[in-house]
Structures are given as C-alpha cells and as structure tokens.
Design a protein around this motif. Structure first.
Motif, mmCIF file in Angstrom:
data_model
loop_
_atom_site.group_PDB
_atom_site.id
_atom_site.type_symbol
_atom_site.label_atom_id
_atom_site.label_comp_id
_atom_site.label_asym_id
_atom_site.label_seq_id
_atom_site.Cartn_x
_atom_site.Cartn_y
_atom_site.Cartn_z
ATOM 1 N N UNK A 138 -9.961 -8.468 -7.267
ATOM 2 C CA UNK A 138 -8.594 -8.751 -7.875
ATOM 3 C C UNK A 138 -7.775 -7.281 -7.973
ATOM 4 N N UNK A 139 -8.350 -6.242 -8.222
ATOM 5 C CA UNK A 139 -7.936 -4.808 -8.511
ATOM 6 C C UNK A 139 -7.283 -4.649 -7.147
ATOM 7 N N UNK A 140 -8.087 -4.777 -6.226
ATOM 8 C CA UNK A 140 -7.583 -4.154 -4.858
ATOM 9 C C UNK A 140 -6.340 -4.874 -4.309
ATOM 10 N N UNK A 141 -6.370 -6.300 -4.755
ATOM 11 C CA UNK A 141 -5.341 -7.153 -4.351
ATOM 12 C C UNK A 141 -4.097 -6.831 -5.268
ATOM 13 N N UNK A 182 0.767 -5.473 4.965
ATOM 14 C CA UNK A 182 -0.394 -4.637 5.558
ATOM 15 C C UNK A 182 -0.684 -3.274 4.652
ATOM 16 N N UNK A 183 -1.690 -2.567 4.933
ATOM 17 C CA UNK A 183 -1.915 -1.429 4.278
ATOM 18 C C UNK A 183 -2.221 -0.145 5.112
ATOM 19 N N UNK A 184 -1.748 1.067 4.770
ATOM 20 C CA UNK A 184 -2.302 2.127 5.561
ATOM 21 C C UNK A 184 -3.088 2.857 4.838
ATOM 22 N N UNK A 185 -4.223 3.104 5.034
ATOM 23 C CA UNK A 185 -5.490 3.373 4.234
ATOM 24 C C UNK A 185 -5.405 5.136 4.495
ATOM 25 N N UNK A 186 -5.287 6.008 3.725
ATOM 26 C CA UNK A 186 -5.461 7.418 3.891
ATOM 27 C C UNK A 186 -6.922 7.722 3.337
ATOM 28 N N UNK A 187 -7.911 7.997 4.062
ATOM 29 C CA UNK A 187 -9.159 8.415 3.403
ATOM 30 C C UNK A 187 -9.286 9.995 3.697
ATOM 31 N N UNK A 188 -9.530 10.688 2.439
ATOM 32 C CA UNK A 188 -9.646 12.044 2.400
ATOM 33 C C UNK A 188 -11.048 12.349 2.891
ATOM 34 N N UNK A 189 -11.196 13.274 3.920
ATOM 35 C CA UNK A 189 -12.364 13.841 4.507
ATOM 36 C C UNK A 189 -12.639 15.238 4.311
ATOM 37 N N UNK A 206 -14.463 -3.089 1.602
ATOM 38 C CA UNK A 206 -14.103 -3.866 0.589
ATOM 39 C C UNK A 206 -12.459 -4.208 0.759
ATOM 40 N N UNK A 207 -11.721 -3.109 1.287
ATOM 41 C CA UNK A 207 -10.324 -3.290 1.345
ATOM 42 C C UNK A 207 -9.866 -4.026 2.516
ATOM 43 N N UNK A 208 -10.932 -3.962 3.597
ATOM 44 C CA UNK A 208 -10.712 -4.787 4.875
ATOM 45 C C UNK A 208 -11.107 -6.101 4.506
ATOM 46 N N UNK A 209 -12.029 -6.417 3.626
ATOM 47 C CA UNK A 209 -12.271 -7.768 3.253
ATOM 48 C C UNK A 209 -11.297 -8.450 2.394
ATOM 49 N N UNK A 214 -7.111 -6.867 10.381
ATOM 50 C CA UNK A 214 -5.869 -6.725 11.313
ATOM 51 C C UNK A 214 -4.564 -6.202 10.248
ATOM 52 N N UNK A 215 -4.870 -6.225 8.991
ATOM 53 C CA UNK A 215 -3.682 -5.763 8.175
ATOM 54 C C UNK A 215 -3.848 -4.221 7.631
ATOM 55 N N UNK A 216 -5.025 -3.651 7.944
ATOM 56 C CA UNK A 216 -5.382 -2.337 7.348
ATOM 57 C C UNK A 216 -5.316 -1.207 8.564
#
Lengths: 336, 292
Positions: A138-141, A182-189, A206-209, A214-216
């Motif tokens: 629910x938080x992510x959604x 959709x979502x652009x997921x920017x992951x800090x490396x 979790x975000x993909x789930x 297809x929307x990430x």
C-alpha cells in the motif's frame, strides 16, 4: 501450499463432483491442483465432470510435471526466506601476537567438531525489508500512483458547475490514483548507498511486483561521479540528463541516501550538487519521491524543501505517504 | 473427448493441445467449485486460447474482456452511459429512472443472462449480448491480462467473483447468479505484477510452462494436420538459425508464434521460410525489449 478451510471445502466439493471418492490417485491430483499437497505423484486420469468436459489432447502419455500449481509469488514477507547468495567478501586475519600457552592434557581426549557442511563459506544474512511488510504494498502503491482521468464521467463535477450556472465546456472525467503511467526507478549506487545494496534489490523487486515489471524503468545512478546513470555496466553510464527524459506523467522514485552519508576517502556529491540535481529533475514536471534509509533528522537541510523524502523505515505508513503528497501538493491530476 | 482438428487451419478456438496433464483437471475443479481459474504463464503459451477452446468444447456461451490500465472492476459488471443521459437532458428527454442508462457488463451477462437481457432491452438497441460462443445457459468468461489493471481492480472483484452477486450503485438493483448455471471464469496473468493474496486465495491457480520442442511439434501437427512433421521441424530450425549469436531470449518460439509462422508460410508461399523466421526472431527481440 495453500491450506485454508475454503480450500478443504473446495477439495471435498471437487472430489464429490468429479466422482473421485474411491480413487486415491485422482484425490491426490485434485489436492495438488488446489495447492493442498506439493505435487501429484501419478499421472492424472482425466474424467469429464459435466457434459463434454475437456480431456488431454495428446495421444501419448502427458509429460510429467513437477507440480500442477504455480508456486506462490514471493511476498514481501517471504522474500527474506529466499535462497541466499554466497558472500563475495573475503578477508584475512593476521595474528598479531601469539602468547605461549601450554596445551592442557584433557585436550588430547576431546573429539574434534565436524567440519562445516558448506565448506566454510560464510553467507551474509538476508536483510529484512525496511518497509513494514504488511503495509509495503500500500505504501509503494500510494507513493507511485498518479491522479489519472478514468473513462467514467464525473457527475459531481458536472452538477457543481451547472448549479453555479457555468457552461459545460468539456465533459469532466472522474479522477482516480493509478499506476498506469509507470515509474522510473533511480537506484543510487554511489558510495553513500553502498550499505543498502541488498535492501535496494529487495525494494526493486517489491516495486516491480506492485507496479508491474513492464511499467518500471530501472536506472542505476552514481551521484559521486556527476550523477551518471544507466542500465548496463557502470562504464557505459552517462549524465542522467543526457538520457531520454521520462514522460511527464511518470513518477520518478529515487532510492538513495540523498547525500546523507558522506563516506570518508570517497568523492561524495556535495549538497549543492544534490540540490542542482533535484531542481533539474523537478523542472521536468515529473513527480519525484525519494526513499531515504536515514532518519529525517539527518536529511540534508538543503533538500528538505525541494524533494519529497520518505523515511525508508518500518515506521513509514500509508498515512505518512499521503501527508507528504498532500504537503507537496503533488496529487494533482495528470493531464490526459 | 475427441480432439480431431476441425474448423479453419490453426483455429485456436477449435484446436488446443494440453501442454500438461493437470489442465483438464484444473478446469473440472474450477467448474465443480465455482472458483475462477487463474492461468499464468509466459506470453503466447495458450492461456487465452484455453478459455476460447473450453467454451467451444463445452458448447457454452463465451464472453471475453481484455483488461487495460483503465479498466475498473465495475466495468465488468455494468456501465452507466452518463454521456447519453447528458444528451437526453439537453434534449429534454431525460428519463428519471437511471435504469435506462445502464448497460450490463460481461460478468452480468455470464451470471444471469435473463436479467441482463431485460436490462439490455431497457437500455435500447445499442446493447446486445456480447456472446462470442454457442447458445447455452452456461458461460465461460475470459478476463484477459489482469496484470494490466490497477492494483485495486482484483480486490474490487473479490465479491462478484466470490459470491457471484453484486449491487448496482445507481439503482440499488441486485444481480445474483442463476445458481444452476454458474459460469466458468478464466483469468490470465503474465506474472508481471504480484496479485493480492486475498484474490489468489479465491482462485484455482494453473501455470502453463512454455512447451519443449517435441510438444511444439505436436501442437503444430494438431493445428495443421495435413502437413508433415518434418516441415515444422525445419521451420523451428530456421527460427533457431535466424537468431543472432548473442541471443538471450526464449530458446524456442511460443506456440502462438509457431502457429503464426506456419500460417504465414502457408499463405505467403512466395516468401522463403528463412525470411519469415527472421521476422519472428525480430518480433521476439522487440517483445524482449518491451518486457525488459
């Protein structure tokens, strides 16, 4: 296995309906399809239930399958039980001093312990999800969805305008939060986010789930090298703003320490660099939200007013996400 | 039950090869328990075809709804034609009763055709039974690609799918299942998104694996009975040969892709199988980009 009273009731209903009261093999097959047992051990005899029910088409014996039932998808609470990857971290201990000790006599009679079963390879513990598993979906959604016009006409809006004597210039549509953009997921490396590598991978899953694979759009980025980003090896990453911009309606989710942790001996991005990055990101019109694995009290003051940050923590709730979104006034409708 | 192919060549509503023995049993159990059958598996492995074929084999009515990101759970039950109501209000023809503006959705048609038909007649000429199958008291419903819906949609379907009962908000009328004629509901998923646990609990789950080479050839033979197996084998080899050395996609084409390529070679006889195979590989690589 899905064991519940409903499932057991389904089992008895199916056994009775399919006439399998005296057929243990078929009973077991039914139980396997319902997820009450792990596998069907014997080929399943197909019998019609009502009228011309389907039967196997292949003239030869059907293939043996390990299970009729799809294994349940990994839930957030179950991810922690997934197989662990062997550690790549190797280390050497050097004894600095070796005090002389006398070997006690009893030691000669003590049987040695058995060797470790896995050849001594240490595996790090799999981290628990940083968001509360019960609420993470629910938080992510809530965090990722945008207000979107649906196909349903907004009667309330029409009545409101007509009651005020306003002409109806366009048919208003009912607006609902949706993940369709959709979502652009920017992951800090970068070095500051290095301690959270495993947590990041868990959050990506979790975000993909929640949003759908297809929307990430997943990009990894490194703020310590001028905010370069990309999908493949780091050597091919480029300046984030030289990459194609996400559509304006797409939510950008930043998974980062946002410059909170400055790592010694590393070229950390300066707070001013972070501010410039966020300002340019927001100028594109996307909704930007950051999951930061540190307490709000440690967040860079320079970013507080310009970046919607959520504590990546068990205490974060749907309400806190809603409060943040309301505060930032970003629940506005996405233009169609 | 006989599986002699008939109908048009490659017609997936009339020919279907069960790629695992549990499929007919899972269908039987779904019918016996009244639970929806959630069919998972990769693209092109025959999830949607299974529903069409089942409706044909059983001789039941068939309703199909492809889910999109805009689909709401209510759309499957009923729709209100607000635009028509607005037009009627402009033309001084407004009906005071909302019933005149309500169109039955596929679940309504499948659950209770009698009341759906009555409602359709009240709505008017533009509303007809969307049945794509035979004329039978019972129905098969395909809700295709549930993953495409927003996360709330599966949860909003719990009551209508669990109890086969729903209430129309605008009129308060209740639609209940004709208990003697409960439908078989098949829902497909590509596994793109995790479905809510409460929704999964209400479904019988079935996963269709991608078939191996021999099974693919069996499928081809069932769909195109007049053609030698060697011909299909050569086509598969042509697809494999057409792939670049760094190919990371699926090892074999899906059944749907194979049927397409066979149909193409039969209808485009002036084109070489190798050229068509190249097109299949290109298509596969594009789908991989989208999925990835």
């Amino acid at each position: 296995m899905r064991f519940s009273f409903d499932r057991v009731a389904d089992y008895f209903a199916a056994v009775a309906a399919l006439g399998a009261e005296n057929d243990p093999a078929r009973q077991r097959a039914i139980a396997a399809v319902l997820g009450l047992v792990e596998t069907a051990t014997e080929p399943i005899p197909a019998k019609p239930v009502t009228g011309p029910s389907p039967a196997p088409a292949l003239p030869k014996s059907p293939r043996e399958e390990s299970s009729a039932v799809r294994p349940p998808p990994a839930r957030s609470a179950e991810i922690s039980r997934q197989p662990r990857q062997p550690s790549r971290l190797q280390y050497t201990l050097t004894r600095l001093s070796s005090p002389a000790r006398t070997r006690p006599d009893w030691l000669e009679h003590v049987p040695p312990l058995p060797p470790p079963p896995s050849g001594g390879t240490a595996t790090p513990p799999v981290p628990l999800p940083l968001l509360a598993p019960r609420w993470s979906r629910a938080i992510l959604s809530t965090a990722m969805s945008r207000e979107t016009a649906t196909n349903t006409i907004d009667i309330d809006a029409i009545v409101r305008d007509l009651a005020r004597g306003l002409p109806l210039r366009a048919v208003p549509r009912r607006v609902m939060p949706a993940l369709s953009h959709g979502v652009q997921l920017l992951v800090d490396r970068g070095p500051g986010a290095a301690p959270f590598l495993a947590d990041q991978e868990l959050l990506i899953r979790q975000i993909r789930a929640v949003a759908g694979r297809d929307r990430v759009q997943l990009l990894r980025f490194d703020p310590s090298r001028g905010f370069i980003a990309g999908t493949g090896p780091r050597t091919r990453w480029r300046d984030y703003f030289s990459l194609p911009a996400p559509p304006p309606a797409m939510t950008v989710v930043l998974v980062s320490d946002a410059g909170t942790a400055a790592v010694p001996f590393e070229s950390n991005a300066l707070p001013a660099d972070w501010r410039d990055f966020v300002v340019r990101l927001r100028a594109r019109g996307n909704r930007v939200i950051a999951f930061v694995p540190y307490a709000p009290s440690r967040w860079p003051p320079m970013l507080r007013g310009i970046l919607g940050m959520l504590p990546w923590d068990r205490r974060t709730s749907v309400q806190s996400v809603r409060r943040l979104l309301a505060r930032r006034g970003r629940r506005r409708q996405v233009p169609p | 039950m006989s599986h002699e192919p008939h109908g048009e060549i490659g017609d997936t509503s009339k020919v279907y090869v069960y790629t695992k023995p549990e499929i007919p049993l899972a269908l039987d159990i779904a019918i016996a328990t009244g639970r929806p059958l959630l069919v998972g598996g990769p693209t092109g492995c025959g999830k949607s075809s299974l529903a069409r074929f089942t409706a044909t084999r059983l001789g039941w009515r068939f309703y199909e709804k492809t889910i999109t990101s805009m689909t709401q759970a209510r759309d499957l039950q009923w729709e209100v034609d607000h635009l028509r109501r607005l037009n009627d209000a402009q033309d001084q023809r407004l009906q005071s009763d909302y019933t005149h503006y309500i169109k039955p959705g596929v679940l309504w048609w499948a659950m209770n055709r009698t009341t759906a038909q009555e409602q359709a007649e009240v709505y008017g000429a533009a509303c007809k039974d969307p049945n794509l199958g035979a004329d039978h008291p019972r129905a098969v419903v395909l809700l295709d690609e549930i993953d495409k819906a927003d996360p709330d949609v599966p949860n909003n379907l719990l009551v209508p799918l669990g109890s086969f009962h729903f209430q129309i908000d605008e009129t308060g009328a209740e639609v209940a299942l004709d208990r003697e004629h409960s439908p078989l509901i098949l829902i497909t998923t590509n596994g793109e998104r995790e479905l809510p646990a409460a929704f999964l609990r209400r479904c019988i789950e079935l996963y269709l694996d991608p078939p191996g080479r021999e099974l693919l050839l069996d499928i081809a033979q069932k769909h195109f009975p007049g053609t030698a197996r060697d011909h299909f084998d050569a086509l598969l080899t042509a697809v494999e040969t057409a792939r670049p050395p760094d190919w990371t996609g699926p090892a074999l084409p899906s059944p749907a892709e194979l049927i397409d390529v066979i149909r193409a070679t039969k209808r485009l006889q002036d084109r070489s199988p190798a050229a068509i195979a190249k097109l299949v590989v290109w298509k596969q690589s594009q789908s991989g980009k989208v999925a990835g």
